[in-house]
Design a protein around this motif. Structure first.
Motif, mmCIF file in Angstrom:
data_model
loop_
_atom_site.group_PDB
_atom_site.id
_atom_site.type_symbol
_atom_site.label_atom_id
_atom_site.label_comp_id
_atom_site.label_asym_id
_atom_site.label_seq_id
_atom_site.Cartn_x
_atom_site.Cartn_y
_atom_site.Cartn_z
ATOM 1 N N ALA A 490 0.748 -1.332 -0.078
ATOM 2 C CA ALA A 490 -0.068 -0.399 -0.303
ATOM 3 C C ALA A 490 0.634 1.220 -0.165
ATOM 4 N N GLY A 491 1.778 0.974 0.271
ATOM 5 C CA GLY A 491 2.909 2.173 0.245
ATOM 6 C C GLY A 491 3.198 3.504 1.282
ATOM 7 N N ARG A 492 2.180 3.103 2.103
ATOM 8 C CA ARG A 492 1.668 4.316 3.469
ATOM 9 C C ARG A 492 2.971 4.160 4.507
ATOM 10 N N ARG A 493 3.574 5.793 4.295
ATOM 11 C CA ARG A 493 4.521 6.286 4.997
ATOM 12 C C ARG A 493 4.575 6.825 6.281
ATOM 13 N N TYR A 494 4.568 5.916 7.647
ATOM 14 C CA TYR A 494 4.588 6.626 8.994
ATOM 15 C C TYR A 494 5.729 6.960 8.898
ATOM 16 N N GLY A 495 5.616 8.365 9.484
ATOM 17 C CA GLY A 495 7.045 8.662 10.798
ATOM 18 C C GLY A 495 6.582 8.201 12.270
ATOM 19 N N GLU A 496 7.668 8.522 12.933
ATOM 20 C CA GLU A 496 7.604 7.873 13.863
ATOM 21 C C GLU A 496 6.755 7.340 15.581
ATOM 22 N N SER A 497 6.482 8.829 15.449
ATOM 23 C CA SER A 497 5.160 8.563 16.029
ATOM 24 C C SER A 497 4.128 8.268 15.833
ATOM 25 N N GLU A 498 3.622 8.171 14.933
ATOM 26 C CA GLU A 498 2.638 7.546 13.784
ATOM 27 C C GLU A 498 3.101 6.631 14.198
ATOM 28 N N ILE A 499 3.637 5.551 13.642
ATOM 29 C CA ILE A 499 3.821 3.865 14.266
ATOM 30 C C ILE A 499 3.951 4.003 16.186
ATOM 31 N N ALA A 500 4.844 4.564 16.683
ATOM 32 C CA ALA A 500 4.332 4.745 18.470
ATOM 33 C C ALA A 500 2.748 4.738 18.915
ATOM 34 N N ALA A 501 2.010 5.867 17.540
ATOM 35 C CA ALA A 501 -0.024 5.522 17.984
ATOM 36 C C ALA A 501 0.416 4.172 17.813
ATOM 37 N N LEU A 502 -0.165 3.658 16.959
ATOM 38 C CA LEU A 502 -0.637 2.972 16.934
ATOM 39 C C LEU A 502 0.213 1.438 17.759
ATOM 40 N N MET A 503 1.339 1.349 18.042
ATOM 41 C CA MET A 503 1.587 0.249 18.646
ATOM 42 C C MET A 503 0.866 0.000 19.999
#
Lengths: 627, 82
Positions: A490-503
């Protein structure tokens, strides 16, 4: 020390050797395989002892691949026999060796009843040590009025060659002398006529033109010494102790040099150099970083190293080596640097064939061989990836695959040292060879053969270690998400804070995957992000590093993802493919995994679904482990 | 490396060269006690020992070499000299 560093090191050597030794039906192919390992002096001799026991009588009848070599020397050479025979095995040639009684090569040549004559060699190798050569200086001095010492020596040599060629009907190889005399003057040693060091170096120089005139091939030990260092080739202690001019530690290399010359005369040298592209002829993966992102050419030492390697390869092709490319890439992407990168030395026209696709490489190499109408046993395959190298060795043992140093600055030297393309002459045809192949080529390629893939994958003993992403893995995940282009659904580019939020989100499934195999740890190579809602798990992100393509990792990943989604209460997985310029290779990813397409597209995303209630895990060669 | 470790490593070297696991090594063993230990094998042993222990033997060392005990002492001195 000169060693066969381009050959893979042996593993479980004693067990392998014992198995070969005790075999009641010893296979020639096992001997060839063992000889193609990085063997030192003792291992070489151990293999030779057993091979002789097995093959000495039978192998003599092997047609066309048999040499009777007379090793005529002025000092001890018996410690080199095993290494010569094993080097023969390495190329499928059985070699019988005769050595003259110590120091008596001339008597043996002249005496019609000598052991040499009875042996009936087809090749004579003259191996004269530097002290023997320099003794011509003393002979000349003690006989006032006699001519120039070098002339005298040349006459003696020509007489030896003449008898070997005309009376014994042999091909002749002349070894140049290892220049181990101490200098008397220094840098300008050439100004002292009576200096042994000067004499030996003039002798070696004179040999070049003499040998060409007489149709004799050289074994250039002096060149090896200047490239590898004197200490590796000549041990003065053993020279005094046992009159061994060539150090026993260098014997395996010596044997290989001898057999290269024999093989070149028998037409057994390799003909075709097959190159991987990414990280082999340029730095970086073109599919990932684009032409502009490649490390190649001016601007970095590493980039220049790739240019130098390309120049070396181009020079090889100009003297008759066929070039082919074999790379896992979209063809259009792979060809782009050839068309657009200003620092590319190699041109498309330098290659007889491009095999750029996503099939496995053994199949592609066979297809190249069919296309070019050459044997796979005359191919050399150069690839920076240890995985691909081991795969080829496993699936197509007859293809030569050098171990590569991890610094491209050493690539040219490695190919040269390995001696695959040893040649004894260059013809016009050699110079035109690549264009001839190019003109004849058709783009219709044989179907890749992947019958061996599963067996190979099993032998890798792969383990996929997965876990929910945590803060330890965060940086690597950010990096993978940021730079993965090809295997990225899907080529979605997440930054560090977005991934931290998902975690931190209980409704999100964020998984990292690490791949281990018997070669070691490939590190974290894949990330999957699922979003749970309304009984579905939407696979928002699925990406994987191209390093591990073609190993069935995605099937094993699906088994993990399906179970984890079920555990979170999901009844279906929903996959999303969003086409980009670079992710064509995964267009059918979800189909291959058994997903059913859904008609509607959402914001350009092609969706497909997998029902989890009836899901049975896919077959896989990869063990799973949480951790 | 102490003497016991040198002997253990030497046993490996000998096992490889003679392709036998049952060779007993002690200080008084010499070429005549091991079948197949001829001048060729002797050189093989020296080369393998140089490689294995990262030592270089001198000409006078080889002239005086008679027993396994001599060899072990040479390895020790060589290692100390480094």
């Amino acid at each position: 020390m000169p060693e066969l560093y381009w050959l893979p090191p042996p593993s479980a050597w004693r067990e392998q050797l014992r198995e070969f030794s005790e075999s009641s039906e010893p296979a020639w192919s096992s001997a060839v395989a063992l000889a193609n390992l990085r063997l030192d002096f003792s291992k070489t001799n151990a293999l030779d002892t057993i091979a002789r026991r097995h093959f000495d009588s039978k192998a003599a009848r092997r047609k066309g691949r048999h040499v009777r070599l007379a090793l005529l020397g002025s000092s001890t050479t018996s410690h080199l026999h095993g290494a010569i025979r094993v080097a023969g095995l390495r190329r499928g040639v059985w070699i019988e060796i005769y050595e003259n009684p110590f120091g008596q090569y001339w008597q043996e040549l002249c005496d019609p009843t000598s052991g040499l004559r009875a042996f009936a060699p087809d090749t004579v190798l003259f191996a004269f040590d530097a002290e023997h050569i320099a003794s011509a200086l003393d002979d000349t001095r003690s006989k006032p009025g006699s001519g120039d010492a070098l002339q005298d020596m040349a006459e003696r040599l020509r007489a030896c060659w003449r008898i070997a060629r005309e009376e014994l009907r042999c091909r002749v190889i002349q070894q140049t002398a290892i220049p181990h005399h101490a200098h008397l003057m220094g840098n300008n040693e050439h100004r002292l006529p009576g200096s042994p060091a000067n004499f030996v170096s003039r002798y070696n120089a004179a040999l070049r033109s003499m040998a060409d005139d007489a149709g004799v091939d050289l074994l250039a030990l002096d060149d090896r010494v200047s490239s590898d260092g004197m200490d590796g080739w000549h041990n003065p202690v053993l020279w005094r102790h046992a009159r061994q001019e060539v150090s026993p530690a260098a014997a395996p290399f010596y044997g290989d040099l001898v057999v290269r010359v024999l093989a070149a005369r028998m037409g057994l040298s390799s003909k075709c150099l097959v190159l991987d592209l990414d990280n082999t002829i340029w730095g970086g993966e073109v599919g990932e970083v684009g032409v502009e992102g490649l490390t190649l050419g001016q601007g970095s030492a590493l980039g220049e190293a790739y240019v130098v390697f390309q120049k070396y390869v181009r020079a090889l092709s100009q003297r008759g080596i066929i070039l082919a490319a074999c790379s896992k890439n979209d063809e259009a992407k792979a060809l782009e640097p050839f068309d657009r990168h200003p620092d590319m030395v190699l041109r498309r026209d330098d290659f007889a064939i491009f095999m750029t696709n996503w099939n496995d490489k053994p199949g592609n190499l066979r297809a190249i061989a069919v296309e070019l109408n050459i044997g796979t046993d005359s191919m050399v395959f150069v690839d920076d990836s240890p995985f691909e190298r081991a795969f080829i060795r496993h699936a197509a043992v007859e293809i030569a695959v050098p171990e590569l140093p991890d610094d491209p600055v050493a690539y040219p030297r490695t190919l040269a040292d390995a001696g695959y393309f040893e040649a004894v002459a260059v013809t016009m045809e050699d110079r035109e060879r690549n264009s001839a192949y190019r003109q004849n080529r058709t783009r219709k390629l044989a179907l890749a053969n992947s019958e061996n893939l599963e067996a190979y994958l099993r032998s890798l003993e792969m383990v996929l270690v997965w876990r929910r992403l945590d803060s330890l893995g965060l940086q690597r995940a950010v990096q993978l998400i940021g730079k993965t282009n090809q295997f990225n659904l899907a080529g979605r580019r997440y930054g560090e804070s977005e991934i931290a939020a998902l975690m931190a989100d209980e409704k999100a499934l964020v998984l990292q995957f690490r791949l281990l195999d018997r070669f070691g740890d490939n590190g974290v190579i894949a990330i999957v992000i699922g979003r749970i809602g309304k009984g579905d798990c939407l696979l928002d992100t699925w990406l994987m590093s191209c390093r591990v393509l073609g190993r069935g990792v995605e099937r094993a990943m699906l088994n993990v993802v399906a179970q984890a989604a079920k555990d979170q209460g999901a009844g279906r997985l929903i996959g999303e493919y969003i086409a980009s310029e670079r992710n064509k290779i995964v267009a059918n990813h979800y189909d291959k995994l058994g997903f059913q397409p859904i008609a509607n597209t959402v914001n350009g995303a092609m969706r497909s679904t997998l029902n989890l209630s009836g899901f049975t895990p896919l077959n896989s060669c990869i063990a799973l482990r949480q951790g | 490396m102490d003497e016991a470790q040198i002997y253990a490593a030497l046993r490996d070297v000998f096992a490889d060269i003679f392709d036998r696991d049952d060779i007993v090594l002690n200080a008084s063993i010499s070429a005549k006690d091991v079948s197949g230990w001829d001048s060729f094998r002797h050189i093989e042993i020296l080369v393998a020992v140089e490689e294995r222990f990262r030592v270089r033997f001198r000409t006078r060392d080889l002239d005086a070499l008679r027993t396994v005990g001599d060899l072990v002492r040479l390895i020790q001195h060589n290692a100390l000299a480094k």
